[in-house]
Structure formats: C-alpha cells, structure tokens
Write a protein that holds these residues in place. Sequence first.
Motif, mmCIF file in Angstrom:
data_model
loop_
_atom_site.group_PDB
_atom_site.id
_atom_site.type_symbol
_atom_site.label_atom_id
_atom_site.label_comp_id
_atom_site.label_asym_id
_atom_site.label_seq_id
_atom_site.Cartn_x
_atom_site.Cartn_y
_atom_site.Cartn_z
ATOM 1 N N VAL A 194 0.853 -1.192 0.000
ATOM 2 C CA VAL A 194 0.000 0.000 0.000
ATOM 3 C C VAL A 194 0.886 1.238 0.000
ATOM 4 O O VAL A 194 1.938 1.255 0.645
ATOM 5 N N SER A 195 0.460 2.271 -0.716
ATOM 6 C CA SER A 195 1.173 3.552 -0.714
ATOM 7 C C SER A 195 0.278 4.621 -0.095
ATOM 8 O O SER A 195 -0.875 4.784 -0.512
ATOM 9 N N LEU A 196 0.819 5.322 0.896
ATOM 10 C CA LEU A 196 0.074 6.357 1.617
ATOM 11 C C LEU A 196 0.919 7.614 1.748
ATOM 12 O O LEU A 196 2.130 7.594 1.519
ATOM 13 N N GLY A 197 0.276 8.704 2.144
ATOM 14 C CA GLY A 197 0.998 9.924 2.464
ATOM 15 C C GLY A 197 1.491 9.894 3.897
ATOM 16 O O GLY A 197 1.301 8.906 4.624
ATOM 17 N N LEU A 198 2.124 10.984 4.326
ATOM 18 C CA LEU A 198 2.604 11.116 5.701
ATOM 19 C C LEU A 198 2.235 12.496 6.233
ATOM 20 O O LEU A 198 1.971 13.422 5.465
ATOM 21 N N TYR A 199 2.233 12.627 7.549
ATOM 22 C CA TYR A 199 2.010 13.930 8.170
ATOM 23 C C TYR A 199 3.283 14.764 8.065
ATOM 24 O O TYR A 199 4.395 14.252 8.254
ATOM 25 N N VAL A 200 3.099 16.060 7.793
ATOM 26 C CA VAL A 200 4.234 16.964 7.636
ATOM 27 C C VAL A 200 3.994 18.212 8.487
ATOM 28 O O VAL A 200 2.918 18.823 8.424
ATOM 29 N N LEU A 201 4.995 18.586 9.275
ATOM 30 C CA LEU A 201 4.899 19.717 10.201
ATOM 31 C C LEU A 201 5.784 20.869 9.736
ATOM 32 O O LEU A 201 6.924 20.661 9.315
ATOM 33 N N SER A 202 5.256 22.079 9.841
ATOM 34 C CA SER A 202 6.027 23.269 9.469
ATOM 35 C C SER A 202 7.044 23.617 10.547
ATOM 36 O O SER A 202 6.953 23.137 11.681
ATOM 37 N N PRO A 203 7.989 24.491 10.216
ATOM 38 C CA PRO A 203 8.784 25.102 11.284
ATOM 39 C C PRO A 203 7.888 26.062 12.060
ATOM 40 O O PRO A 203 6.751 26.332 11.648
ATOM 41 N N LEU A 204 8.363 26.587 13.155
ATOM 42 C CA LEU A 204 7.589 27.551 13.932
ATOM 43 C C LEU A 204 7.403 28.823 13.104
ATOM 44 O O LEU A 204 8.362 29.384 12.579
ATOM 45 N N LEU A 205 6.159 29.258 12.979
ATOM 46 C CA LEU A 205 5.823 30.435 12.181
ATOM 47 C C LEU A 205 5.349 31.569 13.080
ATOM 48 O O LEU A 205 4.829 31.331 14.169
ATOM 49 N N THR A 206 5.506 32.790 12.597
ATOM 50 C CA THR A 206 5.103 33.969 13.359
ATOM 51 C C THR A 206 4.115 34.803 12.562
ATOM 52 O O THR A 206 4.297 35.017 11.361
ATOM 53 N N VAL A 207 3.071 35.274 13.237
ATOM 54 C CA VAL A 207 2.147 36.220 12.611
ATOM 55 C C VAL A 207 2.826 37.581 12.623
ATOM 56 O O VAL A 207 3.176 38.090 13.690
ATOM 57 N N PRO A 208 3.048 38.179 11.462
ATOM 58 C CA PRO A 208 3.756 39.462 11.425
ATOM 59 C C PRO A 208 2.923 40.587 12.011
ATOM 60 O O PRO A 208 1.692 40.502 12.064
ATOM 61 N N GLY A 209 3.596 41.650 12.444
ATOM 62 C CA GLY A 209 2.898 42.830 12.920
ATOM 63 C C GLY A 209 2.113 43.462 11.793
ATOM 64 O O GLY A 209 2.549 43.476 10.641
ATOM 65 N N ALA A 210 0.948 44.018 12.105
ATOM 66 C CA ALA A 210 0.058 44.558 11.076
ATOM 67 C C ALA A 210 0.708 45.658 10.262
ATOM 68 O O ALA A 210 0.441 45.815 9.082
ATOM 69 N N LEU A 211 1.595 46.462 10.902
ATOM 70 C CA LEU A 211 2.212 47.584 10.198
ATOM 71 C C LEU A 211 3.662 47.318 9.844
ATOM 72 O O LEU A 211 4.363 48.215 9.400
ATOM 73 N N ALA A 212 4.093 46.081 10.032
ATOM 74 C CA ALA A 212 5.520 45.797 9.861
ATOM 75 C C ALA A 212 6.008 46.096 8.461
ATOM 76 O O ALA A 212 7.024 46.737 8.263
ATOM 77 N N VAL A 213 5.262 45.668 7.448
ATOM 78 C CA VAL A 213 5.733 45.854 6.080
ATOM 79 C C VAL A 213 5.651 47.309 5.638
ATOM 80 O O VAL A 213 6.619 47.867 5.151
ATOM 81 N N PRO A 214 4.482 48.001 5.819
ATOM 82 C CA PRO A 214 4.431 49.400 5.400
ATOM 83 C C PRO A 214 5.464 50.269 6.102
ATOM 84 O O PRO A 214 6.109 51.087 5.479
ATOM 85 N N VAL A 215 5.619 50.091 7.427
ATOM 86 C CA VAL A 215 6.579 50.913 8.151
ATOM 87 C C VAL A 215 7.981 50.663 7.639
ATOM 88 O O VAL A 215 8.753 51.581 7.387
ATOM 89 N N ALA A 216 8.322 49.400 7.448
ATOM 90 C CA ALA A 216 9.664 49.068 6.972
ATOM 91 C C ALA A 216 9.902 49.669 5.600
ATOM 92 O O ALA A 216 10.949 50.243 5.321
#
Length: 245
Positions: A194-216
Amino acid sequence: MRSLRNLLLFVSVFVVHAAQALDAPPELIPADLSPGDQFYIVFAGSDTLDGAQSSAAYAAYAATVKANNLITDSIAGWTTLFGHDDSTLVTTSAFGSNTAQPVYNTNGDRVADNMGNFFSDSQVNAVGYDESGVATSANIWTGFNFTGSSTGIGDDSLGGNDSLNDGCLAGNAGQTNSQWATSVLVGGAGCAGVSLGLYVLSPLLTVPGALAVPVANHYALGVTALLLIALAGWARKRTSSSRRA
C-alpha cells in the motif's frame, strides 16, 4: 567612483533587508491569532510512498510534497513525522524546544493547543487537509503511536521489517482521537503493498505585525531618498572641483 559604488551597494542591501518577507504567508495565518503570535501548520501529504522505504526517503518526503503548492513551498524547513525500523523517530523532536505553541491545519482550523495536545487522543480538530488545503480523511503512514512514541519497531514501524507479517501502522487524517495516528495496520507482509501519504509539520511560524511591512518600506524609502540627496550633493561637488581644476 569606488565610494559611489559602495554607497549604491549599501542602499540596495538596506532596502532588501528592510522589505524582507513575513515569516508566515498571509494565506496560512489562522483567523484567531494576532500579530506576534507563533504557531505550527500540519498537513496530511497527498503524495504517497509504500511502507518499505528507508528512513531517508521518508525524511525527504516533506520537501517533495510541500512543493505541490506555492504557499507551502514558500516555507523552508518542513519535517515529516514518522517512526522507522532503524529506530529513527521524528515526532516530538520536530517541535524542538518550542512546544507551547498551537498547531493548525492548512484550512486554518486549530488541531491542537500545543505539542502535548497534538500527540494525544483528543485533538481539537482533525489534521484533515493536505498541503493544498484539500480536505482528506485518507489513511496516513505513521509508524508511531498517538503519544508520538515508538511502537513495534521492526513490526508496526515503517521500513519493511514486518515481523508479524501484518503490515505497518497508519493513522487517519480525519480522526481526532487516537486513530489519527493508530488507525490500522496496512501494506501486507513487508508493508510494500500500500502507498500512503505522511504527516508533515512546518517550522515555527510567526504572525507578522500589522504595520511591519508598510513601516519598513516607508522607512527604507525615506533613508534611500536621503542617501540619494547626499549622493547628488557629492556629485555636484565633484563636478565643481573638476571645473575649477
């Protein structure tokens, strides 16, 4: 001229760093999180392998399957979760020291409040989605039990050493109880059937600050403008000096 080149190089490097990409792609940011919050994403991969592969093949699976979608492919460092006959176990270790952050699926549903809740028989929501956000309740190779511990190395674990000839352990992506990891033994003797998929986990992610991109970006443009003004003044002085000479 060398000073001019160095100044232009500084400007270009500054702008690139000031406008760098966010940690988490907007499409994967859960609605219940706020700027600065950290989280993980987990998915049930749509690509399939049989249960008799090497541990290296399962480890490489994450990089291959995440490339099926532009959003998941924009993130480096995904990790395949699996237990193998050679005693390789990649479960809780995939979280490193960051174990308190919540885990979400690619649909934005909270799967677990933290690592401990993820490796349990009472997840909040099922993993339930693949790397492209397509709903799935498919069986998924694990080779580990729902607590993330090894189980039946050389029998239920992946890799083809099936001492009882009853297949290897798989979970089900649609379950939130222990069956998310320990649903069924499949693949037949040697686990290659049988061939199946596997579970895959991301690295730790961060929600960016709302104004981070425009201010930068605005800051970068302002500094760039000042540097260009200074550069223009320097050029005028050079021209004036040349004429007097």
